[in-house]
Write an enzyme that holds these catalytic residues in place. Structure first.
Site, mmCIF file in Angstrom:
data_model
loop_
_atom_site.group_PDB
_atom_site.id
_atom_site.type_symbol
_atom_site.label_atom_id
_atom_site.label_comp_id
_atom_site.label_asym_id
_atom_site.label_seq_id
_atom_site.Cartn_x
_atom_site.Cartn_y
_atom_site.Cartn_z
ATOM 1 N NE ARG A 48 7.226 15.750 3.113
ATOM 2 C CZ ARG A 48 7.863 16.288 4.206
ATOM 3 N NH1 ARG A 48 7.810 16.390 5.225
ATOM 4 N NH2 ARG A 48 8.641 17.340 3.389
ATOM 5 C CE1 TYR A 102 -7.406 -4.942 7.330
ATOM 6 C CE2 TYR A 102 -5.173 -4.047 7.557
ATOM 7 C CZ TYR A 102 -6.388 -4.403 6.861
ATOM 8 O OH TYR A 102 -6.148 -4.276 5.385
#
Ligand code: PLP
Length: 392
Positions: A48, A102
């Site tokens: 992460r 989008y």
């Protein structure tokens, strides 16, 4: 010898790989560790933190292909879009973005940004003057998407980058449709390139991922938020994506060539009323596309002739399958009126130029003769269905 930059296919294949020093295997080793030593190391690694060996190597490949200093790999295109946008916007700021962006990006902005106190303006046209007219004193980001979905509108990258520089704004672009093979916005002064790697980077309809490329300074700013939001990609998928990207140059070139040929074939077809493709001379963005794109991309849209039944047409296709996503090696199509723009009212669709018979086509790498034959036989069948219905 002159130190020339390697070609794009060489870079797709070789850049950002990891060397197998242990066994000298040909491909990057895969490091699946989520746990790394923290003593006596320079870098504390953790998935992460976006800094496992495979993540860092792939980010380098993306940065190299986008002509930037640095990159980051994300768990999806929307993880990349949302993290990049929020990294440059805070409460009180304003964002300008195209209406033709989008669908997921529009949803993100419309459904989430109010709660962060971030204002936004959707612009219907994306000429530099349209961006300029929407700028307010608190505007921080200009967001671009070119070519756009599904009508393949073009935006002049250089002009918008110049405008942003004059006004001290950051430019972000969703470069998914072009891919780094056909367009490198950094060369025109755009700051941050965003990709849904689910599309051309992955290219085989089997990976969901995202990527961002920018200067080291901008990437660090995005990373500071990314590590808190946590949208990293599993190393196994990172490794698969690295493999996919080795063939991206070849795939996208084949897809773009197929799209150019198909766009001409469909334009001249009696049963097709309209074709949208930046590679066609009569497309309104053709001149801009010639300036800023190396190829016109693998996406095109077209409208069936008067009265032709889209369902009869799609049912009759043999190789080409209706499918939500795009950019795979297999050709697919969608009906925007039923999918991406299905929630709009018929009037809203009409103002956006989305007719019920509009078909968005994602060119694969199949042989062009087979694609033409498949489209032609389905068009003929769809027109016979019209004739039968009329005679009844
Ligand atoms: C698919 C897509 C996205 C979103 O990517 P995901 O990987 O589905 O999250 C963003 N922008 C464009 C242009 C896309 O086609």
């Amino acid at each position: 010898m002159k130190d020339s930059k390697p070609g794009v296919n060489t870079r797709c294949t070789h850049m950002g790989g990891l060397e197998d020093t242990l066994y000298k295997g040909a491909v990057s080793p895969l490091f699946m560790s989520t746990s790394y030593a923290y003593e006596e190391v320079e870098v504390k690694r953790y998935p992460r933190y976006f800094n496992t060996p495979n993540q860092e190597a792939l980010a380098q490949k993306v940065a190299n292909l986008e002509h930037t200093e640095a990159g980051l790999i994300f768990g999806s295109g929307m993880a990349a879009v949302s993290t990049a946008l929020l990294a440059f916007l805070r409460s009180g700021d304003h964002l300008v973005l195209p209406r033709q962006s989008y669908g997921g990006t529009q949803n993100l902005v419309q459904e989430e940004f109010d709660k962060f106190g971030i204002a936004y303006t959707f612009i219907d046209q994306t000429r530099p003057e349209d961006f300029e007219a929407a700028i307010r004193p608190n505007t921080r980001v200009l967001y671009l998407e070119t070519p756009s979905n599904p009508l393949l509108y073009l935006t002049d990258l250089q002009a918008v980058a110049d405008l942003a520089r004059r006004k001290g704004l950051v430019t972000l672009i969703d470069n998914t449709f072009a891919s780094p093979i056909n367009q490198n916005p950094a060369d025109f002064g755009i700051d941050v390139m965003i990709h849904s790697a689910t599309k051309y980077m992955g290219g085989h309809s089997d990976i969901c991922a995202g990527a961002v490329a920018a200067s080291a300074e901008h990437i660090d700013r995005i990373f500071q938020l990314a590590k808190n939001l946590g949208g990293s990609l599993s190393d196994y998928t990172v490794w698969l994506l690295e493999r996919s990207m080795k063939t991206m140059g070849l795939r996208v070139k084949a897809q773009s060539e197929n799209a150019l040929q198909l766009s001409r074939y469909l334009r001249d077809h009696a049963l097709v009323s309209r074709v949208y493709y930046p590679g066609l001379e009569d497309h309104p963005g053709h001149a801009i596309a010639r300036e800023q794109m190396r190829g016109y991309g693998g996406m095109l849209s077209f409208e069936l002739g008067e009265g032709l039944d889209t369902e009869a047409f799609t049912r009759a296709l043999r190789w080409i399958k209706p499918s939500m996503s795009l950019a795979g090696v297999e050709s697919t199509l969608t009906l925007p009126a039923q999918t991406s723009h299905g929630l709009l009212t018929p009037e809203q669709r009409k103002t956006s130029g989305i007719s019920d018979g509009l078909i968005r086509f994602s060119c694969g790498i199949e042989d062009i003769g087979d694609l033409k034959a498949d489209l032609n036989q389905a068009l003929q069948l769809a027109s016979q269905a019209v004739a039968v219905a009329r005679d009844k």
